[in-house]
Design a protein around this motif. Structure first.
Motif, PDB file in Angstrom:
ATOM      1  N   TYR A  71      10.690   6.733 -11.528  1.00  0.00           N
ATOM      2  CA  TYR A  71       9.833   7.260 -10.468  1.00  0.00           C
ATOM      3  C   TYR A  71      10.028   6.453  -9.187  1.00  0.00           C
ATOM      4  O   TYR A  71      10.611   5.361  -9.201  1.00  0.00           O
ATOM      5  CB  TYR A  71       8.361   7.149 -10.862  1.00  0.00           C
ATOM      6  N   GLU A  72       9.469   6.970  -8.098  1.00  0.00           N
ATOM      7  CA  GLU A  72       9.527   6.258  -6.823  1.00  0.00           C
ATOM      8  C   GLU A  72       8.188   6.356  -6.105  1.00  0.00           C
ATOM      9  O   GLU A  72       7.391   7.271  -6.347  1.00  0.00           O
ATOM     10  CB  GLU A  72      10.636   6.832  -5.940  1.00  0.00           C
ATOM     11  N   THR A  73       7.973   5.430  -5.190  1.00  0.00           N
ATOM     12  CA  THR A  73       6.764   5.390  -4.378  1.00  0.00           C
ATOM     13  C   THR A  73       7.095   5.809  -2.948  1.00  0.00           C
ATOM     14  O   THR A  73       8.273   5.948  -2.589  1.00  0.00           O
ATOM     15  CB  THR A  73       6.163   3.980  -4.383  1.00  0.00           C
ATOM     16  N   LEU A  74       6.073   5.972  -2.131  1.00  0.00           N
ATOM     17  CA  LEU A  74       6.309   6.357  -0.742  1.00  0.00           C
ATOM     18  C   LEU A  74       7.038   5.263   0.016  1.00  0.00           C
ATOM     19  O   LEU A  74       7.946   5.524   0.820  1.00  0.00           O
ATOM     20  CB  LEU A  74       4.981   6.688  -0.049  1.00  0.00           C
ATOM     21  N   LEU A  75       6.637   4.007  -0.211  1.00  0.00           N
ATOM     22  CA  LEU A  75       7.251   2.858   0.443  1.00  0.00           C
ATOM     23  C   LEU A  75       7.633   1.852  -0.631  1.00  0.00           C
ATOM     24  O   LEU A  75       7.161   1.923  -1.775  1.00  0.00           O
ATOM     25  CB  LEU A  75       6.274   2.191   1.423  1.00  0.00           C
ATOM     26  N   PHE A  76       8.460   0.867  -0.261  1.00  0.00           N
ATOM     27  CA  PHE A  76       8.764  -0.210  -1.198  1.00  0.00           C
ATOM     28  C   PHE A  76       8.936  -1.512  -0.431  1.00  0.00           C
ATOM     29  O   PHE A  76       9.164  -1.514   0.781  1.00  0.00           O
ATOM     30  CB  PHE A  76      10.015   0.095  -2.028  1.00  0.00           C
ATOM     31  N   ARG A  77       8.795  -2.614  -1.142  1.00  0.00           N
ATOM     32  CA  ARG A  77       8.983  -3.935  -0.558  1.00  0.00           C
ATOM     33  C   ARG A  77      10.448  -4.347  -0.708  1.00  0.00           C
ATOM     34  O   ARG A  77      10.969  -4.436  -1.814  1.00  0.00           O
ATOM     35  CB  ARG A  77       8.111  -4.975  -1.262  1.00  0.00           C
ATOM     36  N   ALA A  78      11.085  -4.614   0.416  1.00  0.00           N
ATOM     37  CA  ALA A  78      12.457  -5.119   0.390  1.00  0.00           C
ATOM     38  C   ALA A  78      12.445  -6.598   0.006  1.00  0.00           C
ATOM     39  O   ALA A  78      11.387  -7.238  -0.040  1.00  0.00           O
ATOM     40  CB  ALA A  78      13.104  -4.922   1.747  1.00  0.00           C
ATOM     41  N   ALA A  79      13.615  -7.140  -0.246  1.00  0.00           N
ATOM     42  CA  ALA A  79      13.717  -8.534  -0.676  1.00  0.00           C
ATOM     43  C   ALA A  79      13.180  -9.506   0.365  1.00  0.00           C
ATOM     44  O   ALA A  79      12.751 -10.615   0.022  1.00  0.00           O
ATOM     45  CB  ALA A  79      15.171  -8.871  -1.008  1.00  0.00           C
ATOM     46  N   ASP A  80      13.188  -9.107   1.640  1.00  0.00           N
ATOM     47  CA  ASP A  80      12.642  -9.975   2.687  1.00  0.00           C
ATOM     48  C   ASP A  80      11.139  -9.819   2.868  1.00  0.00           C
ATOM     49  O   ASP A  80      10.537 -10.419   3.759  1.00  0.00           O
ATOM     50  CB  ASP A  80      13.355  -9.728   4.027  1.00  0.00           C
ATOM     51  N   GLY A  81      10.516  -9.010   2.015  1.00  0.00           N
ATOM     52  CA  GLY A  81       9.076  -8.818   2.069  1.00  0.00           C
ATOM     53  C   GLY A  81       8.610  -7.693   2.970  1.00  0.00           C
ATOM     54  O   GLY A  81       7.424  -7.357   2.982  1.00  0.00           O
ATOM     55  N   SER A  82       9.521  -7.087   3.711  1.00  0.00           N
ATOM     56  CA  SER A  82       9.131  -6.013   4.624  1.00  0.00           C
ATOM     57  C   SER A  82       8.919  -4.707   3.873  1.00  0.00           C
ATOM     58  O   SER A  82       9.518  -4.471   2.818  1.00  0.00           O
ATOM     59  CB  SER A  82      10.201  -5.819   5.702  1.00  0.00           C
ATOM     60  N   LEU A  83       8.058  -3.858   4.421  1.00  0.00           N
ATOM     61  CA  LEU A  83       7.843  -2.527   3.856  1.00  0.00           C
ATOM     62  C   LEU A  83       8.915  -1.586   4.378  1.00  0.00           C
ATOM     63  O   LEU A  83       9.153  -1.505   5.587  1.00  0.00           O
ATOM     64  CB  LEU A  83       6.456  -2.002   4.233  1.00  0.00           C
ATOM     65  N   GLN A  84       9.556  -0.873   3.460  1.00  0.00           N
ATOM     66  CA  GLN A  84      10.670  -0.004   3.815  1.00  0.00           C
ATOM     67  C   GLN A  84      10.438   1.406   3.277  1.00  0.00           C
ATOM     68  O   GLN A  84       9.693   1.606   2.313  1.00  0.00           O
ATOM     69  CB  GLN A  84      11.976  -0.560   3.237  1.00  0.00           C
ATOM     70  N   PRO A  85      11.064   2.423   3.895  1.00  0.00           N
ATOM     71  CA  PRO A  85      10.867   3.803   3.434  1.00  0.00           C
ATOM     72  C   PRO A  85      11.553   4.094   2.110  1.00  0.00           C
ATOM     73  O   PRO A  85      12.653   3.617   1.860  1.00  0.00           O
ATOM     74  CB  PRO A  85      11.479   4.631   4.568  1.00  0.00           C
ATOM     75  N   ARG A  86      10.871   4.864   1.255  1.00  0.00           N
ATOM     76  CA  ARG A  86      11.492   5.382   0.054  1.00  0.00           C
ATOM     77  C   ARG A  86      11.320   6.910   0.066  1.00  0.00           C
ATOM     78  O   ARG A  86      12.155   7.616   0.597  1.00  0.00           O
ATOM     79  CB  ARG A  86      10.859   4.760  -1.204  1.00  0.00           C
ATOM     80  N   LEU A  87      10.218   7.412  -0.428  1.00  0.00           N
ATOM     81  CA  LEU A  87       9.993   8.857  -0.361  1.00  0.00           C
ATOM     82  C   LEU A  87       9.338   9.264   0.957  1.00  0.00           C
ATOM     83  O   LEU A  87       9.400  10.425   1.347  1.00  0.00           O
ATOM     84  CB  LEU A  87       9.142   9.321  -1.546  1.00  0.00           C
ATOM     85  N   ALA A  88       8.727   8.329   1.621  1.00  0.00           N
ATOM     86  CA  ALA A  88       8.261   8.559   2.992  1.00  0.00           C
ATOM     87  C   ALA A  88       9.300   7.968   3.934  1.00  0.00           C
ATOM     88  O   ALA A  88       9.831   6.881   3.680  1.00  0.00           O
ATOM     89  CB  ALA A  88       6.905   7.909   3.223  1.00  0.00           C
ATOM     90  N   THR A  89       9.606   8.666   5.007  1.00  0.00           N
ATOM     91  CA  THR A  89      10.607   8.169   5.960  1.00  0.00           C
ATOM     92  C   THR A  89       9.973   7.577   7.209  1.00  0.00           C
ATOM     93  O   THR A  89      10.574   6.735   7.866  1.00  0.00           O
ATOM     94  CB  THR A  89      11.558   9.311   6.376  1.00  0.00           C
ATOM     95  N   GLU A  90       8.761   8.017   7.538  1.00  0.00           N
ATOM     96  CA  GLU A  90       8.044   7.498   8.706  1.00  0.00           C
ATOM     97  C   GLU A  90       6.553   7.472   8.391  1.00  0.00           C
ATOM     98  O   GLU A  90       6.072   8.273   7.587  1.00  0.00           O
ATOM     99  CB  GLU A  90       8.258   8.395   9.936  1.00  0.00           C
ATOM    100  N   TRP A  91       5.831   6.579   9.041  1.00  0.00           N
ATOM    101  CA  TRP A  91       4.376   6.556   8.908  1.00  0.00           C
ATOM    102  C   TRP A  91       3.772   6.046  10.217  1.00  0.00           C
ATOM    103  O   TRP A  91       4.255   5.088  10.814  1.00  0.00           O
ATOM    104  CB  TRP A  91       3.925   5.698   7.722  1.00  0.00           C
ATOM    105  N   THR A  92       2.742   6.704  10.653  1.00  0.00           N
ATOM    106  CA  THR A  92       2.091   6.354  11.922  1.00  0.00           C
ATOM    107  C   THR A  92       0.581   6.492  11.767  1.00  0.00           C
ATOM    108  O   THR A  92       0.092   7.401  11.088  1.00  0.00           O
ATOM    109  CB  THR A  92       2.555   7.272  13.070  1.00  0.00           C
ATOM    110  N   PRO A  93      -0.180   5.596  12.415  1.00  0.00           N
ATOM    111  CA  PRO A  93      -1.636   5.735  12.360  1.00  0.00           C
ATOM    112  C   PRO A  93      -2.107   6.863  13.278  1.00  0.00           C
ATOM    113  O   PRO A  93      -1.629   7.006  14.403  1.00  0.00           O
ATOM    114  CB  PRO A  93      -2.123   4.372  12.862  1.00  0.00           C
ATOM    115  N   VAL A  94      -3.022   7.671  12.784  1.00  0.00           N
ATOM    116  CA  VAL A  94      -3.624   8.745  13.577  1.00  0.00           C
ATOM    117  C   VAL A  94      -4.899   8.242  14.234  1.00  0.00           C
ATOM    118  O   VAL A  94      -5.167   8.494  15.407  1.00  0.00           O
ATOM    119  CB  VAL A  94      -3.916   9.972  12.690  1.00  0.00           C
ATOM    120  N   ASP A  95      -5.709   7.538  13.465  1.00  0.00           N
ATOM    121  CA  ASP A  95      -6.903   6.863  13.970  1.00  0.00           C
ATOM    122  C   ASP A  95      -7.151   5.676  13.054  1.00  0.00           C
ATOM    123  O   ASP A  95      -6.310   5.353  12.214  1.00  0.00           O
ATOM    124  CB  ASP A  95      -8.103   7.815  14.051  1.00  0.00           C
TER     125      ASP A  95
END
Length: 509
Positions: free
Chosen positions: A66-90
């Motif tokens: 299975y996969e998640t929307l985002l994943f943690r890369a080896a450097d600790g950053s959040l990276q896209p997996r099944l989600a490609t972009e994310w932005t706050p609406v409010d």
């Protein structure tokens, strides 16, 4: 005739070689290695439904399927997996753009409805998922269109993105989840598929030929259940296993010096701590907890017992995690001062206490060391070692004493650990210390609400400084993550722990 027979014999020989795979060790063309690897695991998963477990043995397998929307890369950053972009609406809503052209292994399209279905299924009490709290702050999920989803939380929740990288939030096929049994027949979007499961023995995964990221180079991955660490190492050296995790400290150098093997160690997300039941009995006295903390030579445990396979630290979360306080001051090793503190508090010795822990070479070794060190200040520590299930039941009781356990901050955000272990709402859940401090509760709640990282960091410092004063827990050290492999395996990515092992680009050479 002879000129005709020799060419015929040569042709027959070449045909036989070709049928057998061809090649030889002394100059002929070598056969390509079979693209199959075997990984040793110390336990069998209880299910392959990611929403119905909160266990590392389960996630080690499900993360390949299975996969998640985002994943943690080896450097600790959040990276896209099944989600490609994310932005706050409010301040309470995030919008996610989803990867297009993706299908589950049963042919069901991956889309916004699948995301909505999966996260709502995890949160649903009917699922009885122990990891439901990971999405417990979500108020509403809206499928805006085929490839856009909005997630709204009840109140501002800064760690939301980190929570959506947790393997328990895996996106599952709605078709398979409603008409089948994901616990035995998992259906995801990941790089591998379940081929075979021999309970208690092995799980075999095969490459997903239709994986959206390209078919993996490994045809199969076999996860063999080998409980004994010594046996795992023996098989690694014999070539019957290609990768083992959790390398024994005393064997690390031996492995690393083997020309056919490689051993790797690094600071992950884990902590090893001692917990105190503050609800009743002698441990309700602050002086007793302080004396115990002063009697344990934590630096000595790191250097002598763990032999460089651990890092000392006072904070409950390691420096790799957002919200850690690496310079946090803690109790110094002072057994004479510990004895004096008990005497000043009027505590009669010998004092008998119980420590619960679970089976494992590391936990038993540390428990024995603590037992010996506390005996020096007049504490008779009764160590109880059981399987993990019995351990969990024991520390769920109101009258349990001390306990020794590890914890992993899987989201790489301190909220995951500090809220679970410290918030008064978590009594009966992970706050086995029965710790309750209204100021700490307020700081933790504020750290969830603010999106300013500097403010959150300052709040987590206040929380952890207060914890050092109250001592519901004593962090012992941060275990180093480690693994060893046969060098024929190349291209694997191993960030933080075994559950994150990424084999998408791994191959056998």
């Amino acid at each position: 005739m002879r000129k005709k027979v020799l060419p015929l014999l040569l042709a027959l020989a070449l045909a036989v070689l070709s049928a057998c795979g061809g090649g030889s060790r002394d100059g002929g063309q070598a056969a390509a290695p079979e693209p199959v690897i075997t990984i040793a695991v110390s336990g069998d998963p209880t299910t392959l439904d990611p929403h119905k477990s909160f266990n590392g043995f389960v996630f080690t397998v499900t993360n390949q399927i299975y996969e998640t929307l985002l994943f943690r890369a080896a450097d600790g950053s959040l990276q896209p997996r099944l989600a490609t972009e994310w932005t706050p609406v409010d301040e309470t809503t995030w919008e996610f753009k989803l990867r297009e052209g993706v299908k589950f292994s049963d042919g069901t399209p991956f889309n916004a409805e699948a995301v909505k279905f999966s996260l709502e299924r995890l949160a649903d009490p009917e699922t009885k998922g122990p990891g439901a709290f990971i999405v417990g702050m979500i108020e509403e999920i809206t499928a805006v269109d085929e490839h856009t989803v909005r997630i709204r939380t009840r109140t501002p929740f800064a760690p939301l993105l980190a929570h959506l990288s947790h393997p328990v939030t895996a996106i599952v096929s709605p078709t398979a989840a409603t008409s089948g049994d994901l616990s035995k027949n998992p259906v995801g979007t990941g790089p591998f598929l379940l081929e075979d499961w021999k309970a208690g023995d092995s799980i075999t995964l095969k490459a997903n030929p239709d994986y959206w990221g390209g078919k993996p180079r490994l045809e199969r991955v076999v996860l063999r259940v080998i409980p004994e660490a010594g046996t795992q190492l023996t098989e690694l050296k014999a070539g019957t296993v290609d990768l083992i995790t959790g390398v024994q400290p005393e064997r690390f150098a031996e492995i690393d010096s083997d020309p056919q093997l490689s051993a790797t160690k690094f600071l992950g997300w884990g902590s090893m701590f001692l917990g105190f039941n503050m609800k009743a009995g002698p441990l309700a006295q602050p002086e007793v907890r302080q004396a115990i903390a002063m009697a344990i030579d934590r630096q000595g445990i790191v250097e002598t017992l763990r032999q460089g396979m651990a890092q000392f630290g006072n904070a409950l979360v390691p420096p790799t995690v957002f919200g850690s306080v690496p310079d946090l001051a803690g109790p110094a090793y002072d057994p004479e001062g510990a004895k004096a503190l008990l005497a000043q508090a009027g505590v009669a010795t010998p004092l008998t206490l119980t420590l619960n822990t679970y089976e494992g070479a590391e936990t038993q070794q540390i428990a024995q060391a603590i037992q010996a060190q506390l005996s020096q200040i007049g504490i008779d520590l009764q160590v109880v070692v059981t399987d993990y299930g019995a351990f969990a039941e024991a520390i769920a009781q109101d009258d349990h004493g001390l306990w020794l356990s590890s914890w992993g901050t899987v989201t790489m955000d301190a909220d995951y650990t500090l809220w679970a272990l410290l918030h008064s709402q978590q009594h009966g859940a992970d706050n086995k210390a029965f710790y309750a401090n209204p100021q700490v509760d307020a700081w933790l709640a504020e750290a969830r609400r603010t999106t300013d990282d500097a403010e959150r960091q300052a709040l987590y410092r206040q929380v952890q400084e207060q914890v050092m004063a109250d001592l519901p827990y004593l962090n012992l050290y941060y275990p180093l993550s480690s693994y060893a492999k046969n060098d024929r395996l190349q291209g694997e990515v191993y960030p933080f722990s075994a559950i994150n092992l990424d084999l998408r680009r791994a191959e056998v050479k």
